[in-house]
Design an enzyme around this catalytic site. Structure first.
Site, PDB file in Angstrom:
ATOM      1  NE  ARG A  59      -3.801   2.059   2.553  1.00  0.00           N
ATOM      2  CZ  ARG A  59      -3.862   2.868   3.607  1.00  0.00           C
ATOM      3  NH1 ARG A  59      -3.088   2.658   4.662  1.00  0.00           N
ATOM      4  NH2 ARG A  59      -4.705   3.877   3.635  1.00  0.00           N
ATOM      5  CG  HIS A  63      -1.131   5.346  -0.449  1.00  0.00           C
ATOM      6  ND1 HIS A  63      -1.916   5.950   0.521  1.00  0.00           N
ATOM      7  CD2 HIS A  63      -1.885   4.346  -0.965  1.00  0.00           C
ATOM      8  CE1 HIS A  63      -3.091   5.337   0.578  1.00  0.00           C
ATOM      9  NE2 HIS A  63      -3.092   4.356  -0.310  1.00  0.00           N
ATOM     10  CG  ASP A  64       6.626   6.873  -3.204  1.00  0.00           C
ATOM     11  OD1 ASP A  64       6.667   8.095  -2.941  1.00  0.00           O
ATOM     12  OD2 ASP A  64       7.569   6.275  -3.756  1.00  0.00           O
ATOM     13  N   GLY A  69       5.027  10.583  -8.625  1.00  0.00           N
ATOM     14  CA  GLY A  69       5.777   9.424  -9.114  1.00  0.00           C
ATOM     15  C   GLY A  69       6.419   8.657  -7.976  1.00  0.00           C
ATOM     16  CG  ASP A  71       8.923  11.228  -5.353  1.00  0.00           C
ATOM     17  OD1 ASP A  71       8.059  10.565  -4.715  1.00  0.00           O
ATOM     18  OD2 ASP A  71       8.915  12.475  -5.410  1.00  0.00           O
ATOM     19  CB  SER A  73       7.553  12.257  -2.018  1.00  0.00           C
ATOM     20  OG  SER A  73       6.533  11.604  -2.755  1.00  0.00           O
ATOM     21  CG  ASN A  91      -0.546   8.762   2.605  1.00  0.00           C
ATOM     22  OD1 ASN A  91      -1.146   7.835   2.055  1.00  0.00           O
ATOM     23  ND2 ASN A  91       0.195   9.632   1.928  1.00  0.00           N
ATOM     24  N   PRO A 158      -6.540   8.045  -5.304  1.00  0.00           N
ATOM     25  CG  PRO A 158      -6.168   6.018  -6.380  1.00  0.00           C
ATOM     26  CD  PRO A 158      -5.486   7.279  -5.981  1.00  0.00           C
ATOM     27  CG  HIS A 188      -8.127  -3.024  -2.507  1.00  0.00           C
ATOM     28  ND1 HIS A 188      -9.141  -2.246  -3.011  1.00  0.00           N
ATOM     29  CD2 HIS A 188      -7.163  -2.153  -2.118  1.00  0.00           C
ATOM     30  CE1 HIS A 188      -8.808  -0.969  -2.927  1.00  0.00           C
ATOM     31  NE2 HIS A 188      -7.603  -0.890  -2.396  1.00  0.00           N
ATOM     32  CB  THR A 189      -5.997  -9.965  -2.626  1.00  0.00           C
ATOM     33  OG1 THR A 189      -6.150 -11.279  -2.065  1.00  0.00           O
ATOM     34  CG2 THR A 189      -4.517  -9.744  -2.917  1.00  0.00           C
ATOM     35  CG  ASP A 241      -9.418 -11.274   0.412  1.00  0.00           C
ATOM     36  OD1 ASP A 241      -8.830 -11.893   1.335  1.00  0.00           O
ATOM     37  OD2 ASP A 241      -8.962 -11.244  -0.737  1.00  0.00           O
ATOM     38  CG  ASP A 248      -6.433 -15.218  -2.431  1.00  0.00           C
ATOM     39  OD1 ASP A 248      -6.973 -14.081  -2.535  1.00  0.00           O
ATOM     40  OD2 ASP A 248      -6.566 -15.935  -1.422  1.00  0.00           O
TER      41      ASP A 248
END
Length: 316
Positions: A59, A63-64, A69, A71, A73, A91, A158, A188-189, A241, A248
């Site tokens: 994750r 998020h980076d 990009g 980087d 950050s 975050n 997003p 998200h698995t 899940d 999976d």
């Protein structure tokens, strides 16, 4: 992937995208040949003590990459009045930064000033997938670390409440396709979500429905029990899940049953293109993992930055 509503600036996004060809699979072969092994050991050692580490690192990499990009950050610490990405609302639940710190410390001892924090994070995300029973892939390397990190820019991530058009816009502005969107959503698995990311689906959904009608009633009932409207425990939530530590394709099968946790998960059924991909990945673990690897390489090659930090939490 994130909490909060996003407004996007294509100008900002386009300004940091650089060609994929600037990275190479053998980037450290001469300068730091043990780089990948050192990172893999740091991830493995941490995951042995805390099974939530792999999901956290995957994750963190997402998020980076979605802000300026890939980087690193997202690793920088706030200083004075400058609030950085890790302190932005989406975050604040990121964790396991210590794994990157541990890998960096070993790398600086072995080959000082060579391996970027951004590359460490990209490798750690790959190693996290492997440790969770997922596929392996050759990570292109040579990213540089950025010097700018702003909490305000995390609104570009997003959000769990996004509809399909918002998701498509977010991904397309980063050069990512609808297939990339569906494949990468499969991340998200792994992991856990706090109630705040889906609370709007299980109570007061709209003027007509108390519960989101696209959510299976049994899931809604379960989530309402986990996330009471009053006296909710601070860290209440649920796994993404049922097999939340195993990489999976269960995620896609759940979406087809109306059991996607986020609005953004269930939104993948909203248009034929993404619905077809959900059905394909639900029916074939190999189709999913092949697509995931391809999309991860593509996403993690969105580069920015210009230095190799000595300490991943502060600029040089």
């Amino acid at each position: 992937m994130a909490i909060g509503v996003a407004l996007f600036s294509s100008l900002l996004v386009l300004s940091f995208v650089s060609p994929i060809s600037s990275l190479s699979s053998n980037y450290y072969d001469e300068t730091c040949p043990n780089a990948e092994l050192i990172v893999a050991n740091a991830v493995k050692n941490a995951a042995m003590k805390d099974k939530t580490v792999p999901a956290a690192l995957l994750r963190m990499h997402f998020h980076d990459c979605f802000i300026r990009g890939c980087d690193a950050s997202v690793l920088l610490n706030s200083k004075g009045s400058n609030k950085v990405e890790k302190d932005g609302p989406p975050n604040v639940s990121l964790h396991s930064f210590f794994v990157i710190d541990n890998a960096k410390k070993e790398l600086e001892a072995s080959c000082p000033g060579v391996v970027s924090c951004a590359d460490i994070l990209a490798l750690a995300a790959r190693d996290s997938v492997i440790l969770s029973g997922g596929p392996t892939w050759d990570v292109p390397k040579g990213r540089k670390d950025g010097r700018t990190s702003k909490a305000s820019e995390t609104t570009q991530l997003p959000a769990p409440l996004f509809n399909i058009s918002q998701l498509q816009q977010s991904f397309s502005q980063r050069g990512l396709s609808m297939e990339d969107l569906v494949a990468l959503s499969g991340g998200h698995t792994l992991g856990f979500s706090h109630c705040s990311s889906f609370a709007g689906r299980i109570r007061n959904f709209n003027t007509t429905h108390d519960i989101d009608p696209s959510m299976h009633p049994s899931l809604a009932a379960s989530l309402r029990g986990v996330c009471p409207s009053k006296n909710r425990p601070k860290n209440a939530g649920t796994t993404m899940d049922p097999s939340s530590t195993t990489f999976d394709n269960t995620y896609y099968r759940l979406i087809l049953q109306g059991k996607g946790l986020f609005s953004s998960d269930q939104a993948l059924l909203a248009v034929p293109k993404t619905k077809d991909l959900v059905e394909k990945f639900a029916g074939s673990h190999k189709e999913f993992t092949d697509a995931f690897v391809k999309s991860m390489i593509k996403m993690s090659s969105i580069t920015g930055g210009g230095e190799v930090r000595k300490d991943c939490r502060v600029v040089n």
